[in-house]
Design a protein around this motif. Structure first.
Motif, PDB file in Angstrom:
ATOM      1  N   LEU A  47      -2.698  23.403   2.027  1.00 18.23           N
ATOM      2  CA  LEU A  47      -1.821  24.097   2.499  1.00 18.23           C
ATOM      3  C   LEU A  47      -0.768  23.465   2.347  1.00 18.23           C
ATOM      4  O   LEU A  47      -0.839  21.758   1.155  1.00 18.23           O
ATOM      5  CB  LEU A  47      -1.599  23.844   4.160  1.00 18.23           C
ATOM      6  N   PRO A  48       1.319  23.761   2.400  1.00 16.66           N
ATOM      7  CA  PRO A  48       2.146  23.117   1.798  1.00 16.66           C
ATOM      8  C   PRO A  48       2.064  21.648   2.392  1.00 16.66           C
ATOM      9  O   PRO A  48       1.654  21.517   3.410  1.00 16.66           O
ATOM     10  CB  PRO A  48       2.992  23.960   2.392  1.00 16.66           C
ATOM     11  N   LEU A  49       2.487  20.718   1.767  1.00 15.99           N
ATOM     12  CA  LEU A  49       1.906  19.407   2.078  1.00 15.99           C
ATOM     13  C   LEU A  49       3.403  18.901   2.911  1.00 15.99           C
ATOM     14  O   LEU A  49       4.500  19.893   2.901  1.00 15.99           O
ATOM     15  CB  LEU A  49       2.214  18.119   1.089  1.00 15.99           C
ATOM     16  N   HIS A  99      -3.561  14.005   5.589  1.00 14.63           N
ATOM     17  CA  HIS A  99      -5.202  15.019   4.854  1.00 14.63           C
ATOM     18  C   HIS A  99      -5.366  16.343   4.995  1.00 14.63           C
ATOM     19  O   HIS A  99      -5.748  17.150   4.138  1.00 14.63           O
ATOM     20  CB  HIS A  99      -5.740  13.973   4.963  1.00 14.63           C
ATOM     21  N   LEU A 100      -5.220  16.656   6.278  1.00 14.03           N
ATOM     22  CA  LEU A 100      -5.237  18.361   6.606  1.00 14.03           C
ATOM     23  C   LEU A 100      -4.821  19.297   5.786  1.00 14.03           C
ATOM     24  O   LEU A 100      -5.251  20.959   5.340  1.00 14.03           O
ATOM     25  CB  LEU A 100      -5.364  18.676   7.791  1.00 14.03           C
ATOM     26  N   ARG A 101      -3.705  19.607   5.622  1.00 15.93           N
ATOM     27  CA  ARG A 101      -3.148  20.267   4.911  1.00 15.93           C
ATOM     28  C   ARG A 101      -3.455  20.323   3.554  1.00 15.93           C
ATOM     29  O   ARG A 101      -2.954  21.207   2.541  1.00 15.93           O
ATOM     30  CB  ARG A 101      -1.076  19.960   5.091  1.00 15.93           C
ATOM     31  N   ALA A 102      -3.654  18.965   3.344  1.00 15.09           N
ATOM     32  CA  ALA A 102      -4.022  18.839   1.317  1.00 15.09           C
ATOM     33  C   ALA A 102      -5.769  19.626   1.249  1.00 15.09           C
ATOM     34  O   ALA A 102      -5.476  20.163   0.171  1.00 15.09           O
ATOM     35  CB  ALA A 102      -4.457  17.354   1.654  1.00 15.09           C
ATOM     36  N   SER A 162       0.750  -1.305  -0.315  1.00 14.86           N
ATOM     37  CA  SER A 162      -0.402   0.050   0.294  1.00 14.86           C
ATOM     38  C   SER A 162       0.967   1.822  -0.165  1.00 14.86           C
ATOM     39  O   SER A 162       2.016   1.314   0.598  1.00 14.86           O
ATOM     40  CB  SER A 162      -0.907  -0.113   1.624  1.00 14.86           C
ATOM     41  N   VAL A 163       0.525   1.845  -0.439  1.00  5.67           N
ATOM     42  CA  VAL A 163       1.082   3.379  -0.619  1.00  5.67           C
ATOM     43  C   VAL A 163       0.628   4.481  -0.290  1.00  5.67           C
ATOM     44  O   VAL A 163      -0.364   4.552  -1.661  1.00  5.67           O
ATOM     45  CB  VAL A 163       2.129   3.261  -2.510  1.00  5.67           C
ATOM     46  N   ILE A 164       0.406   5.424   0.582  1.00  9.99           N
ATOM     47  CA  ILE A 164      -0.340   6.319   0.305  1.00  9.99           C
ATOM     48  C   ILE A 164       0.042   7.441  -0.062  1.00  9.99           C
ATOM     49  O   ILE A 164       1.415   8.079  -0.138  1.00  9.99           O
ATOM     50  CB  ILE A 164      -0.555   6.768   1.536  1.00  9.99           C
ATOM     51  N   VAL A 165      -1.289   9.331  -0.964  1.00  6.13           N
ATOM     52  CA  VAL A 165      -0.414   9.633  -1.848  1.00  6.13           C
ATOM     53  C   VAL A 165      -1.853  11.020  -1.126  1.00  6.13           C
ATOM     54  O   VAL A 165      -2.279  10.727  -1.195  1.00  6.13           O
ATOM     55  CB  VAL A 165      -0.113   9.345  -2.765  1.00  6.13           C
ATOM     56  N   ALA A 166      -1.044  12.377  -1.682  1.00  2.35           N
ATOM     57  CA  ALA A 166      -1.437  13.303  -1.672  1.00  2.35           C
ATOM     58  C   ALA A 166      -1.277  14.368  -2.525  1.00  2.35           C
ATOM     59  O   ALA A 166      -0.489  14.412  -3.096  1.00  2.35           O
ATOM     60  CB  ALA A 166      -1.709  14.211   0.719  1.00  2.35           C
ATOM     61  N   ARG A 167      -2.371  15.015  -3.020  1.00  2.00           N
ATOM     62  CA  ARG A 167      -2.403  15.989  -3.312  1.00  2.00           C
ATOM     63  C   ARG A 167      -3.263  17.544  -2.737  1.00  2.00           C
ATOM     64  O   ARG A 167      -3.853  17.142  -2.566  1.00  2.00           O
ATOM     65  CB  ARG A 167      -3.016  15.615  -4.721  1.00  2.00           C
ATOM     66  N   ASN A 168      -2.888  18.752  -2.819  1.00  2.00           N
ATOM     67  CA  ASN A 168      -3.562  19.915  -2.603  1.00  2.00           C
ATOM     68  C   ASN A 168      -4.147  20.742  -3.498  1.00  2.00           C
ATOM     69  O   ASN A 168      -3.597  19.759  -4.941  1.00  2.00           O
ATOM     70  CB  ASN A 168      -2.720  20.493  -1.613  1.00  2.00           C
ATOM     71  N   LYS A 169      -4.952  21.524  -3.664  1.00  2.00           N
ATOM     72  CA  LYS A 169      -5.796  22.249  -4.229  1.00  2.00           C
ATOM     73  C   LYS A 169      -4.879  23.016  -5.857  1.00  2.00           C
ATOM     74  O   LYS A 169      -4.424  22.736  -6.791  1.00  2.00           O
ATOM     75  CB  LYS A 169      -6.764  23.031  -4.206  1.00  2.00           C
ATOM     76  N   ASN A 170      -3.178  23.308  -4.991  1.00  2.00           N
ATOM     77  CA  ASN A 170      -2.571  23.765  -6.275  1.00  2.00           C
ATOM     78  C   ASN A 170      -1.647  22.574  -6.920  1.00  2.00           C
ATOM     79  O   ASN A 170      -0.927  22.670  -7.923  1.00  2.00           O
ATOM     80  CB  ASN A 170      -0.969  24.765  -4.565  1.00  2.00           C
TER      81      ASN A 170
END
Ligand code: ADP
Length: 380
Positions: A294-296, A287-290, A185-193
């Motif tokens: 906010l910057p990851l 998750h909150l940053r994304a 499993s791998v967890i990835v995050a993406r923000n609106k930017n």
């Protein structure tokens, strides 16, 4: 989000108030973010620690609409929520991350698989199936309900004619059975930017009887190229989905060394709990940053780690007792997380324990010690 960001000025709602929400609150506290939670169970793990807590159905249009209408931002800790209400709230100016169309795609295994196929994401061959259809694969094959399954319920490996009798009678998918070496499993995050960051690869070991992840080890014991490839697949996937938030990507490493996506979850995930102790930024903070654009945070692991799920013992139902808790607290690098559920029952997920150390050998030894010493039983 405004440039001068301060979490307390935002009304943030979370659909779901279980253990994932509980750990999200812990991360939110550090950023002085106040979370308002909705969950059908008045005694859910978040009930007594959320900034505010409402008890109500997550699948009822009006309940979700009422809960969301005075919020600036909504997120989820479970996929099965009323997305029609979320779409309406979006129209009214509420930000919803992950976006409603992503939730709709992910909670239907058929749509999920079709997305992989349409976007060149490697996955096991499959067909849509309705009762009576002919099946193009030889035994064994995998029969999965399109919706409503979780923790292996809703998945059957059909090995022979005799097992066809117990086969599902609802819209479903049939997959080729993949001979795999490991489940990863791998967890990835993406923000609106559009900033994207992946955590390191995790290796899952299942309890065959409960069909739940029992141990999870990170970093996974694989060739570093495999880790890079898995992270690339996860980044590619979250980008193609144009998703904002955290995405857990479950993969098979096949006997031929190929990586295939099994399924995804658009939220903090069981396979990322160890990030609280072994990563510079936990999956919950990420998750909150994304979702707040906010910057990851930094995703590197500074230790090796393992996670052991604390699952209710067979034959025990009633008020919970964590037998051996003091014993395991004597082991350095061992951190229990109890989910605040007052009653245990067989195979219920009641908590987890993270084990960290400089080297994986040490982690494995301690993990076995923890497993041998702790039991989730009932008081009577
Ligand atoms: P759930 O959403 O309930 O967790 P999964 O789709 O992850 O269901 O399937 C549960 C388990 O079944 C997997 O962890 C894996 O062990 C097995 N499985 C699922 N799909 C396949 C497949 N195509 N080939 C072999 N095993 C599979």
């Amino acid at each position: 989000m405004a440039k001068s960001w301060y979490g307390r000025e935002l009304q943030i709602g979370v659909l779901g108030g279980g253990q994932l929400g509980r750990m999200l609150i812990q991360a939110a506290n550090s950023l002085d973010i106040q979370l308002h939670m909705l969950d059908p169970d008045p005694n859910a793990p978040c009930a007594h620690i959320a900034y505010s807590f409402e008890s109500g159905s997550l699948t009822d249009y009006q309940t979700v609409l009422n809960f969301g209408k005075n919020k600036d931002l909504l997120t989820v800790e479970i996929e099965n929520v009323n997305t029609d209400a979320l779409r309406e709230l979006e129209k009214q100016g509420v930000q919803v991350y992950p976006q409603p169309h992503i939730l709709e795609l992910i909670r239907d295994k058929g749509l999920q698989k079709q997305f992989y196929l349409d976007h060149q994401i490697p996955t096991a061959p499959f067909v849509f199936y309705n009762p009576g259809d002919t099946i193009p694969y030889d035994f064994p094959y995998v029969h999965k309900l399109r919706t409503g399954g979780y923790d292996g319920k809703g998945v059957q490996i059909i090995k022979n004619e005799a097992q066809l009798v117990s086969s599902f009678n609802e819209p479903s998918i049939i997959e080729e059975c993949v001979p795999f070496e490991k489940e990863l499993s791998v967890i990835v995050a993406r923000n609106k930017n559009g900033q994207i960051k992946s955590f390191g690869l995790v290796e899952c070991e299942f309890n065959p009887e409960a069909n739940l992840v029992e141990f999870l080890f990170s970093p996974a014991d694989v060739n570093p190229n495999i880790e890079k490839k898995a992270q690339q697949i996860a980044s590619d996937l979250i980008e193609k989905l144009e998703m904002v938030g955290l995405l857990a990507v479950e993969l098979f490493l096949t006997n031929d060394g190929e990586l295939l996506v099994n399924e995804i979850a658009p939220r903090p995930h069981n396979s990322g709990h160890h990030t609280i102790e072994i990563a510079r930024c936990s999956q919950f903070e990420q998750h909150l940053r994304a979702i707040l654009n906010l910057p990851l945070g930094e995703t590197q692991f500074h230790s090796a780690g393992a996670m052991l799920n604390l699952i209710g013992e067979k034959g025990h139902e009633g008020p919970v007792l964590y037998q051996g808790l003091e014993t395991i607290l004597n082991i350095p690098g061992v951190h229990p997380h109890l989910y605040g559920k007052s009653h245990t029952k067989p195979f219920r997920k009641m908590g987890h324990v993270t084990i960290s150390a400089d080297h994986m050998d040490e982690v494995r030894k301690k993990a076995e010690l923890v497993k041998a010493n702790i039991k989730v039983i009932s008081k009577n």
